[in-house]
Design an enzyme around this catalytic site. Structure first.
Site, PDB file in Angstrom:
ATOM      1  N   PRO A  21      -5.284  10.359  13.999  1.00 18.38           N
ATOM      2  CA  PRO A  21      -4.301  10.778  15.004  1.00 18.38           C
ATOM      3  C   PRO A  21      -2.969  11.191  14.387  1.00 18.38           C
ATOM      4  CG  PRO A  21      -5.410   8.772  15.694  1.00 18.38           C
ATOM      5  CD  PRO A  21      -5.819   9.026  14.275  1.00 18.38           C
ATOM      6  N   TYR A  42      -2.116   0.289  10.249  1.00 17.36           N
ATOM      7  CA  TYR A  42      -2.350  -0.347   8.955  1.00 17.36           C
ATOM      8  C   TYR A  42      -1.101  -0.265   8.080  1.00 17.36           C
ATOM      9  CZ  TYR A  42      -3.977  -0.857   4.132  1.00 17.36           C
ATOM     10  OH  TYR A  42      -4.117  -1.232   2.819  1.00 17.36           O
ATOM     11  N   HIS A  55      -7.131   3.342  -4.878  1.00 20.18           N
ATOM     12  CA  HIS A  55      -7.931   2.946  -6.030  1.00 20.18           C
ATOM     13  C   HIS A  55      -9.364   2.727  -5.555  1.00 20.18           C
ATOM     14  CE1 HIS A  55      -5.718  -0.394  -4.280  1.00 20.18           C
ATOM     15  NE2 HIS A  55      -6.713  -1.209  -4.602  1.00 20.18           N
ATOM     16  N   LYS A  97       1.504  -3.311   6.738  1.00 21.90           N
ATOM     17  CA  LYS A  97       1.789  -3.513   5.317  1.00 21.90           C
ATOM     18  C   LYS A  97       3.294  -3.516   5.042  1.00 21.90           C
ATOM     19  CE  LYS A  97      -2.234  -3.977   3.307  1.00 21.90           C
ATOM     20  NZ  LYS A  97      -2.576  -5.214   2.571  1.00 21.90           N
ATOM     21  N   GLU A 117       0.207   3.652   1.744  1.00 22.74           N
ATOM     22  CA  GLU A 117       0.241   4.112   3.136  1.00 22.74           C
ATOM     23  C   GLU A 117       1.562   3.771   3.814  1.00 22.74           C
ATOM     24  OE1 GLU A 117      -1.947   5.825   5.087  1.00 22.74           O
ATOM     25  OE2 GLU A 117      -3.310   6.183   3.412  1.00 22.74           O
ATOM     26  N   SER A 176       0.820  -1.209   0.000  1.00 19.25           N
ATOM     27  CA  SER A 176       0.000   0.000   0.000  1.00 19.25           C
ATOM     28  C   SER A 176       0.855   1.260   0.000  1.00 19.25           C
ATOM     29  CB  SER A 176      -0.905   0.000   1.241  1.00 19.25           C
ATOM     30  OG  SER A 176      -1.520   1.247   1.436  1.00 19.25           O
TER      31      SER A 176
END
Length: 343
Positions: A282, A152, A182, A156, A130, A128
């Protein structure tokens, strides 16, 4: 060809299953056992392919290593696509342990099963954007440094790195698809893009009054999910397992997405959008912009839908959905809901 998709009931899983089935694959997907069915995104595929022995669903859980190992043993797939995750970034702050467990243990469980079962099985890990953190406005590619800002994103990073380790250590065919945002009409309704398109449809139909958002200045590289699952498949067909960025190379803010969506129904977004700190993360990721030049050159992949086209697809779908809700509302079959609660 036979493929196993974890997370087949999600947005990407549904589109990937559709793509693989259209190519003649036998597709197997994992479903978590619960008290209710959650197969809405793939119901049309089930009705079309299930009786013809092309599509199979299996109860399994990425946190249950024995179920995953047994499944891979029994199915004996040629390709495994690991798309299962708790993928909502904001929710990962509220449920960090579950998010991290699924993201880390899930990937290594599959890799271990492949290592001990059949090392010729190809493995795709859904990485990702992220993972990058978004603290600068640089163009991000396969060599950019990771600096995740959420549980998250951190999970990843682990899955991404462990795939590389197994690839190098055990000569497995493991690829990481570093996909930037996406979207599609199958996107979950708590994700900001779908929340916007859903609200625009309902506001235009007169069954919602306001739309509450968080950080309007967050900037993302948004593409169309159908294009991105095509990229996943192309990665798995490449002669050598590598890591690839998929992105449009264009970044837009949440505000710009809202403006584009409301413009589609000739409404002024400022008359309907309000902001609330309740929807702020956060640790905010401010800016993400991807460089997919390597995938475009070596995989011959490119997005077919631009930003405006993506917004149009989503809004037009949700206008149709709102009209269905309006008809039910008039018949008193549903109650009016002015806005989805914060999750």
């Amino acid at each position: 060809m036979k493929a196993l998709i974890t997370g087949i009931t999600g947005q990407d899983g549904a589109y990937l299953a559709e793509l693989l089935l259209s190519k003649g694959y036998e597709v197997h997907g994992t479903v978590r056992r619960s008290s209710s069915f959650n197969t809405d995104r793939i119901d049309s595929l089930i009705s079309k392919y299930y009786q013809d022995d092309q599509l199979y669903l299996h109860y399994s859980d990425l946190l249950d290593s024995s179920s995953i190992t047994n499944l891979i043993n029994n199915v004996s797939p040629d390709e495994v696509y690991n798309l299962a995750a708790q993928s909502h970034v904001s929710v990962s702050f509220q449920n960090p342990i579950f998010t991290t467990q699924v993201g880390t243990l899930g990937s290594i469980t599959i890799l271990e099963a492949i290592r001990h079962t059949n090392r010729d099985i190809k493995f795709y890990q859904a990485s990702s954007s992220e993972m990058f953190g978004g603290t600068s406005t640089e163009l991000l590619n396969e060599n950019s440094a990771f600096d995740s800002k959420s549980p998250y994103g951190a999970s990843k990073v682990f899955a991404h790195e462990i795939t590389k380790i197994y690839r190098d250590s055990y000569n497995l065919f493991g690829v990481n698809g570093i996909l930037f945002n996406h979207e599609s009409p199958l996107r979950g309704e708590t994700f900001v893009t779908r929340k916007i398109s859903k609200a625009v449809g309902r506001i235009s139909a007169g069954i919602q009054e306001k739309l509450t958002l968080g950080n309007l200045d967050a900037s993302r590289d948004w593409g169309y999910a159908k294009d991105y699952v095509q990229g996943m498949w192309l990665m798995m067909q490449h002669k050598k397992p590598e890591d690839w960025v998929l992105a449009t190379g264009v970044t837009k803010t949440v505000r710009e997405f809202a403006i584009e969506a409301f413009n589609h129904v000739n409404l002024n977004w400022e008359d309907f959008v309000i902001t609330s700190e309740k929807y702020l993360r956060p640790n905010e990721v401010d800016y993400l912009l991807g460089d997919s030049s390597r995938a475009r050159k070596e995989l011959k992949w490119k997005p077919s839908v631009d930003f405006s086209g993506l917004v149009k697809i989503m809004v037009e779908h949700d206008i149709k959905e709102a009209k269905k809700d309006l008809a039910l509302l008039k018949d008193n079959l549903i109650s009016p809901t002015w806005e989805y609660p914060k999750i």
